[in-house]
Scaffold this motif. Sequence first.
Motif, PDB file in Angstrom:
ATOM      1  N   LEU A 108     -39.705  35.008  33.263  1.00  0.00           N
ATOM      2  CA  LEU A 108     -38.346  35.553  33.186  1.00  0.00           C
ATOM      3  C   LEU A 108     -37.324  34.459  32.860  1.00  0.00           C
ATOM      4  N   LYS A 109     -37.513  33.260  33.441  1.00  0.00           N
ATOM      5  CA  LYS A 109     -36.611  32.144  33.145  1.00  0.00           C
ATOM      6  C   LYS A 109     -36.679  31.775  31.664  1.00  0.00           C
ATOM      7  N   LYS A 110     -37.901  31.728  31.115  1.00  0.00           N
ATOM      8  CA  LYS A 110     -38.069  31.401  29.701  1.00  0.00           C
ATOM      9  C   LYS A 110     -37.444  32.471  28.818  1.00  0.00           C
TER      10      LYS A 110
ATOM     11  N   GLU B 145     -44.521  35.039  37.127  1.00  0.00           N
ATOM     12  CA  GLU B 145     -43.595  36.051  36.613  1.00  0.00           C
ATOM     13  C   GLU B 145     -42.177  35.502  36.550  1.00  0.00           C
ATOM     14  N   LEU B 146     -41.781  34.754  37.573  1.00  0.00           N
ATOM     15  CA  LEU B 146     -40.453  34.160  37.610  1.00  0.00           C
ATOM     16  C   LEU B 146     -40.276  33.159  36.474  1.00  0.00           C
ATOM     17  N   GLU B 147     -41.276  32.330  36.229  1.00  0.00           N
ATOM     18  CA  GLU B 147     -41.217  31.372  35.125  1.00  0.00           C
ATOM     19  C   GLU B 147     -41.049  32.082  33.785  1.00  0.00           C
TER      20      GLU B 147
ATOM     21  N   GLU C 138     -34.878  34.434  29.620  1.00  0.00           N
ATOM     22  CA  GLU C 138     -33.422  34.276  29.698  1.00  0.00           C
ATOM     23  C   GLU C 138     -32.958  33.127  28.822  1.00  0.00           C
ATOM     24  N   ALA C 139     -33.678  32.009  28.855  1.00  0.00           N
ATOM     25  CA  ALA C 139     -33.313  30.858  28.044  1.00  0.00           C
ATOM     26  C   ALA C 139     -33.384  31.210  26.560  1.00  0.00           C
TER      27      ALA C 139
ATOM     28  N   ARG D 274     -30.394  33.328  25.671  1.00  0.00           N
ATOM     29  CA  ARG D 274     -29.156  32.539  25.586  1.00  0.00           C
ATOM     30  C   ARG D 274     -29.090  31.785  24.262  1.00  0.00           C
TER      31      ARG D 274
ATOM     32  N   GLU E  97     -44.721  33.674  41.104  1.00  0.00           N
ATOM     33  CA  GLU E  97     -44.168  32.437  40.542  1.00  0.00           C
ATOM     34  C   GLU E  97     -44.315  32.423  39.017  1.00  0.00           C
TER      35      GLU E  97
END
Length: 139
Positions: free
Chosen positions: A127-129, A123-125, A131-132, A135, A121
């Motif tokens: 990766l989301k940050k 690690e997923l957070e 990507e943001a 962008r 979880e």
Amino acid sequence: MSRQPINESIRRLLEGNPNVLHVTDKTIQYSPEFKLSAVKAYQEGKTPYEIFLEAGLDPRQIGTDIPKQSLKRWRKSYDALGEEGLLSERRGRGSTGRPVTRNLSAEEQLKKAQAKIKYLEAELELLKKLEAAERRLRK
């Protein structure tokens, strides 16, 4: 500082020693029995230099720091794993190996699974940050 390569005459001499299993240009693989006897002799008060000399391994030929370094490594393995740590080949397996999951209780398996979920979880957070942030940089 790298070691000097082991020359051919010393290599042949070492290969004839019963305490040596294999010799390459840069490494000497000692027999497990020698490792165990060396650790026990060290515990009895002998110096690494003396132990190697008595075994027919002249530190001036193999490197004066080799006995001390080897004994330090072997003692660490002996302290962690006992005699089996020196008598079995452990290269590439890490110093203690991986824990076997089939011997874990249900509670231990649950704790392990929960820890893995928490890690994934996080690690997923991350990766989301990431990507943001990418962008935002592209805009």
